[in-house]
Design a protein around this motif. Structure first.
Motif, PDB file in Angstrom:
ATOM      1  N   MET A   1       0.818  -1.188   0.000  1.00 15.47           N
ATOM      2  CA  MET A   1       0.000   0.000   0.000  1.00 15.47           C
ATOM      3  C   MET A   1       0.868   1.261   0.000  1.00 15.47           C
ATOM      4  SD  MET A   1      -3.102   0.761  -0.027  1.00 15.47           S
ATOM      5  CE  MET A   1      -4.184   2.110   0.190  1.00 15.47           C
ATOM      6  N   THR A   2       1.977   1.195   0.685  1.00 11.76           N
ATOM      7  CA  THR A   2       2.861   2.359   0.741  1.00 11.76           C
ATOM      8  C   THR A   2       3.400   2.707  -0.641  1.00 11.76           C
ATOM      9  OG1 THR A   2       3.463   1.883   3.012  1.00 11.76           O
ATOM     10  CG2 THR A   2       4.997   3.216   1.766  1.00 11.76           C
ATOM     11  N   VAL A   3       3.772   1.698  -1.398  1.00 10.29           N
ATOM     12  CA  VAL A   3       4.297   1.952  -2.751  1.00 10.29           C
ATOM     13  C   VAL A   3       3.213   2.564  -3.631  1.00 10.29           C
ATOM     14  CG1 VAL A   3       5.299   0.854  -4.782  1.00 10.29           C
ATOM     15  CG2 VAL A   3       5.985   0.106  -2.510  1.00 10.29           C
ATOM     16  N   ALA A   4       1.995   2.067  -3.498  1.00  9.77           N
ATOM     17  CA  ALA A   4       0.884   2.620  -4.282  1.00  9.77           C
ATOM     18  C   ALA A   4       0.641   4.084  -3.923  1.00  9.77           C
ATOM     19  CB  ALA A   4      -0.377   1.802  -4.045  1.00  9.77           C
ATOM     20  N   LEU A  38       7.553   7.709   1.985  1.00 10.27           N
ATOM     21  CA  LEU A  38       8.932   7.261   1.780  1.00 10.27           C
ATOM     22  C   LEU A  38       9.603   6.905   3.104  1.00 10.27           C
ATOM     23  CD1 LEU A  38      10.126   9.678  -1.043  1.00 10.27           C
ATOM     24  CD2 LEU A  38       9.645   7.226  -1.225  1.00 10.27           C
ATOM     25  N   VAL A  39       9.285   7.652   4.150  1.00 10.70           N
ATOM     26  CA  VAL A  39       9.817   7.314   5.476  1.00 10.70           C
ATOM     27  C   VAL A  39       9.257   5.964   5.929  1.00 10.70           C
ATOM     28  CG1 VAL A  39       9.757   7.985   7.914  1.00 10.70           C
ATOM     29  CG2 VAL A  39      10.302   9.671   6.171  1.00 10.70           C
ATOM     30  N   GLN A  40       7.963   5.750   5.733  1.00 13.63           N
ATOM     31  CA  GLN A  40       7.353   4.471   6.104  1.00 13.63           C
ATOM     32  C   GLN A  40       7.969   3.316   5.314  1.00 13.63           C
ATOM     33  OE1 GLN A  40       6.025   5.177   9.062  1.00 13.63           O
ATOM     34  NE2 GLN A  40       4.408   3.752   8.551  1.00 13.63           N
ATOM     35  N   LEU A  41       8.219   3.539   4.037  1.00 12.30           N
ATOM     36  CA  LEU A  41       8.831   2.499   3.210  1.00 12.30           C
ATOM     37  C   LEU A  41      10.251   2.198   3.683  1.00 12.30           C
ATOM     38  CD1 LEU A  41       8.533   0.658   0.733  1.00 12.30           C
ATOM     39  CD2 LEU A  41       9.392   2.539  -0.660  1.00 12.30           C
ATOM     40  N   ALA A  42      10.996   3.227   4.032  1.00 13.79           N
ATOM     41  CA  ALA A  42      12.355   3.018   4.532  1.00 13.79           C
ATOM     42  C   ALA A  42      12.335   2.266   5.856  1.00 13.79           C
ATOM     43  CB  ALA A  42      13.063   4.359   4.695  1.00 13.79           C
ATOM     44  N   ARG A  43      11.393   2.589   6.734  1.00 11.07           N
ATOM     45  CA  ARG A  43      11.281   1.883   8.012  1.00 11.07           C
ATOM     46  C   ARG A  43      10.940   0.411   7.795  1.00 11.07           C
ATOM     47  NH1 ARG A  43       7.094   4.235  11.622  1.00 11.07           N
ATOM     48  NH2 ARG A  43       8.050   2.873  13.153  1.00 11.07           N
ATOM     49  N   PHE A  44      10.027   0.136   6.844  1.00  9.34           N
ATOM     50  CA  PHE A  44       9.655  -1.244   6.553  1.00  9.34           C
ATOM     51  C   PHE A  44      10.836  -2.031   5.995  1.00  9.34           C
ATOM     52  CE2 PHE A  44       8.357  -4.309   3.297  1.00  9.34           C
ATOM     53  CZ  PHE A  44       7.729  -5.243   4.109  1.00  9.34           C
ATOM     54  N   ASN A  46      13.998  -1.414   6.361  1.00 12.22           N
ATOM     55  CA  ASN A  46      15.000  -1.593   7.405  1.00 12.22           C
ATOM     56  C   ASN A  46      14.584  -2.699   8.364  1.00 12.22           C
ATOM     57  OD1 ASN A  46      17.314  -1.098   8.906  1.00 12.22           O
ATOM     58  ND2 ASN A  46      16.263   0.365  10.216  1.00 12.22           N
ATOM     59  N   TYR A  47      13.305  -2.770   8.690  1.00  8.17           N
ATOM     60  CA  TYR A  47      12.813  -3.820   9.584  1.00  8.17           C
ATOM     61  C   TYR A  47      12.898  -5.194   8.930  1.00  8.17           C
ATOM     62  CZ  TYR A  47       9.559  -6.701  12.207  1.00  8.17           C
ATOM     63  OH  TYR A  47       8.978  -7.726  12.918  1.00  8.17           O
ATOM     64  N   LYS A  48      12.485  -5.264   7.667  1.00  6.22           N
ATOM     65  CA  LYS A  48      12.408  -6.556   6.984  1.00  6.22           C
ATOM     66  C   LYS A  48      13.784  -7.072   6.560  1.00  6.22           C
ATOM     67  CE  LYS A  48       9.734  -9.647   4.954  1.00  6.22           C
ATOM     68  NZ  LYS A  48       8.946 -10.579   5.714  1.00  6.22           N
ATOM     69  N   TYR A  49      14.632  -6.200   6.038  1.00  5.36           N
ATOM     70  CA  TYR A  49      15.895  -6.639   5.452  1.00  5.36           C
ATOM     71  C   TYR A  49      17.134  -6.075   6.137  1.00  5.36           C
ATOM     72  CZ  TYR A  49      12.663  -7.945   1.783  1.00  5.36           C
ATOM     73  OH  TYR A  49      11.616  -8.482   1.106  1.00  5.36           O
ATOM     74  N   GLY A  50      16.975  -5.088   7.014  1.00  5.92           N
ATOM     75  CA  GLY A  50      18.125  -4.422   7.588  1.00  5.92           C
ATOM     76  C   GLY A  50      18.711  -5.118   8.803  1.00  5.92           C
ATOM     77  N   THR A  51      17.884  -5.783   9.583  1.00  8.41           N
ATOM     78  CA  THR A  51      18.373  -6.447  10.788  1.00  8.41           C
ATOM     79  C   THR A  51      18.676  -7.901  10.462  1.00  8.41           C
ATOM     80  OG1 THR A  51      16.103  -6.880  11.455  1.00  8.41           O
ATOM     81  CG2 THR A  51      17.147  -4.939  12.372  1.00  8.41           C
ATOM     82  N   PRO A  52      19.871  -8.400  10.803  1.00  6.82           N
ATOM     83  CA  PRO A  52      20.222  -9.768  10.437  1.00  6.82           C
ATOM     84  C   PRO A  52      19.379 -10.813  11.159  1.00  6.82           C
ATOM     85  CG  PRO A  52      21.957  -8.773  11.741  1.00  6.82           C
ATOM     86  CD  PRO A  52      20.958  -7.713  11.478  1.00  6.82           C
ATOM     87  N   GLN A  53      19.286 -10.732  12.464  1.00  7.68           N
ATOM     88  CA  GLN A  53      18.503 -11.680  13.251  1.00  7.68           C
ATOM     89  C   GLN A  53      18.070 -10.986  14.524  1.00  7.68           C
ATOM     90  OE1 GLN A  53      20.944 -15.073  14.002  1.00  7.68           O
ATOM     91  NE2 GLN A  53      20.836 -15.833  11.932  1.00  7.68           N
ATOM     92  N   PRO A  54      16.953 -11.429  15.085  1.00  7.31           N
ATOM     93  CA  PRO A  54      16.581 -10.832  16.368  1.00  7.31           C
ATOM     94  C   PRO A  54      17.575 -11.215  17.450  1.00  7.31           C
ATOM     95  CG  PRO A  54      15.061 -12.586  15.757  1.00  7.31           C
ATOM     96  CD  PRO A  54      15.984 -12.379  14.602  1.00  7.31           C
ATOM     97  N   MET A  55      17.686 -10.376  18.445  1.00  8.28           N
ATOM     98  CA  MET A  55      18.627 -10.638  19.527  1.00  8.28           C
ATOM     99  C   MET A  55      18.184 -11.861  20.318  1.00  8.28           C
ATOM    100  SD  MET A  55      19.399  -6.799  20.919  1.00  8.28           S
ATOM    101  CE  MET A  55      20.050  -7.465  22.405  1.00  8.28           C
TER     102      MET A  55
END
Length: 81
Positions: A1-4, A38-44, A46-55
């Motif tokens: 939805m954000t991309v749309a 764009l901020v929401q897309l960047a946050r998504f 970063n959450y989906k692909y930016g963190t390697p594994q949860p602590m």
């Protein structure tokens, strides 16, 4: 939805400056919406692909020693004569 919503806002930003007279208020609204999306897309991303594994949770090692207390030992209880 954000991309749309990003594409929608870009399209109407273009529309707002091409009509006669230029609708700068509509442009400003869609510009703000574009920035927010764009901020929401960047946050998504970063959450989906930016963190390697949860602590991992902290685990107490099985070889942990028993904490010492302040109770006297049997050698300390006997009085020297």
């Amino acid at each position: 939805m954000t991309v749309a919503l990003c594409f929608y806002s870009m399209l109407f930003m273009r529309f707002a400056v091409q009509v006669k007279p230029k609708n700068r208020l509509l442009f400003a609204c869609h510009f703000a919406n574009e920035c927010a999306q764009l901020v929401q897309l960047a946050r998504f991303l970063n959450y989906k692909y930016g963190t390697p594994q949860p602590m991992k949770q902290y685990q107490v090692p099985s070889t942990a020693s028993i904490p010492k207390t302040n109770t006297p030992t049997s050698a300390q209880l006997t009085r020297p004569t």
